[in-house]
Design a protein around this motif. Structure first.
Motif, mmCIF file in Angstrom:
data_model
loop_
_atom_site.group_PDB
_atom_site.id
_atom_site.type_symbol
_atom_site.label_atom_id
_atom_site.label_comp_id
_atom_site.label_asym_id
_atom_site.label_seq_id
_atom_site.Cartn_x
_atom_site.Cartn_y
_atom_site.Cartn_z
ATOM 1 N N ALA A 1 -6.919 -10.598 -33.631
ATOM 2 C CA ALA A 1 -6.585 -11.023 -32.267
ATOM 3 C C ALA A 1 -7.580 -10.411 -31.296
ATOM 4 O O ALA A 1 -7.992 -9.266 -31.460
ATOM 5 C CB ALA A 1 -5.167 -10.582 -31.899
ATOM 6 N N SER A 2 -7.944 -11.199 -30.300
ATOM 7 C CA SER A 2 -8.766 -10.654 -29.224
ATOM 8 C C SER A 2 -8.057 -10.911 -27.907
ATOM 9 O O SER A 2 -7.544 -12.009 -27.682
ATOM 10 C CB SER A 2 -10.147 -11.311 -29.193
ATOM 11 O OG SER A 2 -10.817 -10.899 -28.004
ATOM 12 N N LEU A 3 -8.055 -9.919 -27.052
ATOM 13 C CA LEU A 3 -7.419 -10.088 -25.737
ATOM 14 C C LEU A 3 -8.129 -11.154 -24.918
ATOM 15 O O LEU A 3 -7.610 -11.615 -23.907
ATOM 16 C CB LEU A 3 -7.427 -8.753 -24.970
ATOM 17 C CG LEU A 3 -6.147 -7.924 -25.076
ATOM 18 C CD1 LEU A 3 -5.657 -7.763 -26.486
ATOM 19 C CD2 LEU A 3 -6.315 -6.579 -24.403
ATOM 20 N N ARG A 4 -9.322 -11.517 -25.372
ATOM 21 C CA ARG A 4 -10.053 -12.561 -24.646
ATOM 22 C C ARG A 4 -9.741 -13.947 -25.197
ATOM 23 O O ARG A 4 -10.311 -14.937 -24.742
ATOM 24 C CB ARG A 4 -11.559 -12.280 -24.728
ATOM 25 C CG ARG A 4 -11.944 -11.032 -23.942
ATOM 26 C CD ARG A 4 -13.424 -10.841 -23.856
ATOM 27 N NE ARG A 4 -13.986 -10.226 -25.046
ATOM 28 C CZ ARG A 4 -14.801 -10.830 -25.892
ATOM 29 N NH1 ARG A 4 -15.160 -12.075 -25.710
ATOM 30 N NH2 ARG A 4 -15.262 -10.179 -26.944
ATOM 31 N N HIS A 5 -8.820 -14.031 -26.179
ATOM 32 C CA HIS A 5 -8.493 -15.322 -26.794
ATOM 33 C C HIS A 5 -6.965 -15.446 -26.851
ATOM 34 O O HIS A 5 -6.325 -15.061 -27.833
ATOM 35 C CB HIS A 5 -9.112 -15.368 -28.201
ATOM 36 C CG HIS A 5 -8.965 -16.688 -28.877
ATOM 37 N ND1 HIS A 5 -9.394 -17.870 -28.330
ATOM 38 C CD2 HIS A 5 -8.400 -17.027 -30.051
ATOM 39 C CE1 HIS A 5 -9.119 -18.878 -29.140
ATOM 40 N NE2 HIS A 5 -8.497 -18.391 -30.197
ATOM 41 N N PRO A 6 -6.355 -15.987 -25.766
ATOM 42 C CA PRO A 6 -4.888 -15.992 -25.661
ATOM 43 C C PRO A 6 -4.133 -16.543 -26.881
ATOM 44 O O PRO A 6 -3.123 -15.949 -27.274
ATOM 45 C CB PRO A 6 -4.621 -16.819 -24.393
ATOM 46 C CG PRO A 6 -5.858 -16.629 -23.569
ATOM 47 C CD PRO A 6 -6.989 -16.511 -24.531
ATOM 48 N N PRO A 7 -4.596 -17.644 -27.532
ATOM 49 C CA PRO A 7 -3.819 -18.123 -28.684
ATOM 50 C C PRO A 7 -3.697 -17.069 -29.798
ATOM 51 O O PRO A 7 -2.666 -16.983 -30.468
ATOM 52 C CB PRO A 7 -4.601 -19.353 -29.166
ATOM 53 C CG PRO A 7 -5.385 -19.800 -27.975
ATOM 54 C CD PRO A 7 -5.720 -18.557 -27.212
ATOM 55 N N ARG B 1 -7.031 -8.738 -17.053
ATOM 56 C CA ARG B 1 -6.527 -10.023 -17.565
ATOM 57 C C ARG B 1 -6.004 -9.882 -18.990
ATOM 58 O O ARG B 1 -5.024 -10.520 -19.360
ATOM 59 C CB ARG B 1 -7.613 -11.094 -17.457
ATOM 60 C CG ARG B 1 -7.715 -11.603 -15.991
ATOM 61 C CD ARG B 1 -8.703 -12.710 -15.822
ATOM 62 N NE ARG B 1 -10.059 -12.236 -15.992
ATOM 63 C CZ ARG B 1 -10.928 -12.736 -16.871
ATOM 64 N NH1 ARG B 1 -10.577 -13.727 -17.652
ATOM 65 N NH2 ARG B 1 -12.147 -12.244 -16.968
ATOM 66 N N GLY B 2 -6.624 -9.038 -19.785
ATOM 67 C CA GLY B 2 -6.159 -8.835 -21.167
ATOM 68 C C GLY B 2 -4.738 -8.292 -21.189
ATOM 69 O O GLY B 2 -3.899 -8.733 -21.987
ATOM 70 N N ALA B 3 -4.456 -7.332 -20.290
ATOM 71 C CA ALA B 3 -3.101 -6.765 -20.226
ATOM 72 C C ALA B 3 -2.100 -7.835 -19.830
ATOM 73 O O ALA B 3 -0.978 -7.890 -20.352
ATOM 74 C CB ALA B 3 -3.084 -5.608 -19.224
ATOM 75 N N ASP C 1 -12.540 -6.180 -16.278
ATOM 76 C CA ASP C 1 -11.580 -7.164 -15.771
ATOM 77 C C ASP C 1 -10.962 -7.957 -16.932
ATOM 78 O O ASP C 1 -9.739 -8.133 -16.997
ATOM 79 C CB ASP C 1 -12.292 -8.094 -14.780
ATOM 80 C CG ASP C 1 -11.332 -9.128 -14.223
ATOM 81 O OD1 ASP C 1 -10.288 -8.719 -13.672
ATOM 82 O OD2 ASP C 1 -11.597 -10.343 -14.356
ATOM 83 N N ALA C 2 -11.809 -8.401 -17.871
ATOM 84 C CA ALA C 2 -11.304 -9.226 -18.979
ATOM 85 C C ALA C 2 -10.377 -8.425 -19.891
ATOM 86 O O ALA C 2 -9.373 -8.943 -20.375
ATOM 87 C CB ALA C 2 -12.471 -9.788 -19.789
ATOM 88 N N ILE C 3 -10.691 -7.164 -20.131
ATOM 89 C CA ILE C 3 -9.928 -6.375 -21.107
ATOM 90 C C ILE C 3 -8.767 -5.630 -20.451
ATOM 91 O O ILE C 3 -7.607 -5.779 -20.856
ATOM 92 C CB ILE C 3 -10.863 -5.367 -21.830
ATOM 93 C CG1 ILE C 3 -11.991 -6.115 -22.544
ATOM 94 C CG2 ILE C 3 -10.078 -4.493 -22.809
ATOM 95 C CD1 ILE C 3 -11.545 -7.120 -23.578
#
Ligand SMILES: NC(=O)c1ccc[n+]([C@@H]2O[C@H](COP(=O)([O-])OP(=O)(O)OC[C@H]3O[C@@H](n4cnc5c(N)ncnc54)[C@H](OP(=O)(O)O)[C@@H]3O)[C@@H](O)[C@H]2O)c1
Length: 316
Positions: free
Chosen positions: A57-63, A96-98, A91-93
């Motif tokens: 899983a990556s926090l940058r890939h919601p599915p 938005r990732g949170a 910002d991404a990690i």
């Protein structure tokens, strides 16, 4: 917690390994959600067969985040970065990732969410790291009401990034830098205590919606911590005061390295003390006695002594 499913984002990291071990000991099943599942395989022997499962899983890939939390009773987000590289931005990690993790945890019907933040998280901080951590706290709490925020000071333990980094420097350099004169105050907290705190938070419904600031039993200046590094490594080195503007100038070059030892943003972080706030809830409220640095550092800092281990184990 026995037989419940806990998804731990960032479970392969420094803090993650200590938390995953404790969760497995409590009889939980653990999904370790990381980008590199191979790097999480070493965790499997900490549990029984099938108890600990690395999931991609990556926090940058919601599915992928949605898949990782499927069926989870508890979700813990430990993902954090110290410097930005390409799409791995603060910002991404951190922000938005949170939010992505919190939304997925809410949709999956998880009972509890723990968001790992950091002391100093503040929308007004001069450091982008700390501003993005504050944004993550706000976004996670909005998406998952009752999110518990945990903010440690600098975390120490065998695989830490702080003492190992300066220990390695003490081994090869004639001097250690005192950034900003070495006056910034820290309250180092033992990694085992932070992991225990997360388990206690998951165990206790009354911790929902609260913020915990975790620090050790003593506050040290950066200079005092460098003196401890020299004492533990048995090295005599110059402690060289480096005013903040000079440190920023150096960092401007160092941050171009693939794994930067120092960035301008990290120097900005050092402009503020990193200690538990007055009146903040902390380890004591979770019935955890804070472990002092002197009880733990000798168990791993010996590596940097003369005649110590020739190879520095992977840390961080
Ligand atoms: N260590 C400290 O002194 C300290 C102090 C205060 C706060 N904290 C906070 O505590 C948390 C844990 O810190 P740590 O020292 O254990 O960090 P760490 O060792 O660097 O571990 C970070 C973890 O995040 C994962 N990760 C990175 N990018 C990801 C992404 N895009 N998607 C999914 N997973 C990703 C990494 O695995 P992959 O690379 O395989 O994905 C790794 O498992 C962080 O939030 C940190 O900010 C730490």
């Amino acid at each position: 917690m026995r037989d419940s499913l806990v998804t731990v984002f960032g479970g392969s990291g420094f803090l993650g390994r200590h938390l995953v071990r404790r969760l497995a000991e409590r009889g939980a099943r653990v999904n370790v959600a990381v980008r590199d599942t191979e790097a999480a395989l070493y965790l499997k022997p900490m549990g029984n067969v099938g108890q600990i499962t690395p999931v991609q899983a990556s926090l940058r890939h919601p599915p992928s985040v949605t898949r990782a939390v499927e069926g989870a009773d508890f979700v813990v987000n430990l993902v954090g970065i110290l410097y930005q590289r390409g799409a791995q931005s603060f910002d991404a990690i951190h922000a938005r990732g949170a939010e992505i993790v919190a939304k997925a945890a809410a949709e999956a019907g998880a009972k509890r969410l723990v968001q790992m933040s950091a002391i100093g998280a503040d929308p007004e901080s001069p450091a982008e790291y700390a501003r993005s951590k504050a944004a993550g706290e706000r976004l996670a709490s909005a998406a998952f009401p009752g999110t518990t925020i945990v903010r440690p000071s600098v975390v120490f333990g065998p695989e830490d990034d702080f003492f190992n980094r300066f220990g390695a420097m003490a081994r090869i350099l004639p001097a250690l830098p005192l950034i900003g004169g070495g006056e910034t105050r820290f309250q180092p907290v033992y990694v085992g205590d932070v992991a225990d705190a997360v388990v206690a938070v998951l165990d206790r419904p009354d911790t929902a919606g609260k913020i915990y600031e975790l620090g050790g039993p003593r506050v040290y200046s950066f200079k005092e911590l460098m003196e401890i590094v020299l004492q533990e490594t048995g090295r005599k080195r110059l402690l060289l005061p480096l005013p903040f503007p000079v440190a920023k100038l150096q960092a401007a070059f160092l941050q171009l390295l693939p794994v930067p030892p120092l960035t301008i943003d990290q120097v900005k972080l050092l402009e503020r003390d990193n200690v538990v706030g007055e009146g903040a809830a902390g380890l004591g409220d979770l019935d955890i006695a804070a472990t002092p640095v002197h009880g733990i550092l000798p168990t791993y800092m010996f590596r940097y002594r003369r005649g110590g281990a020739k190879v520095t184990p992977r840390f961080g």
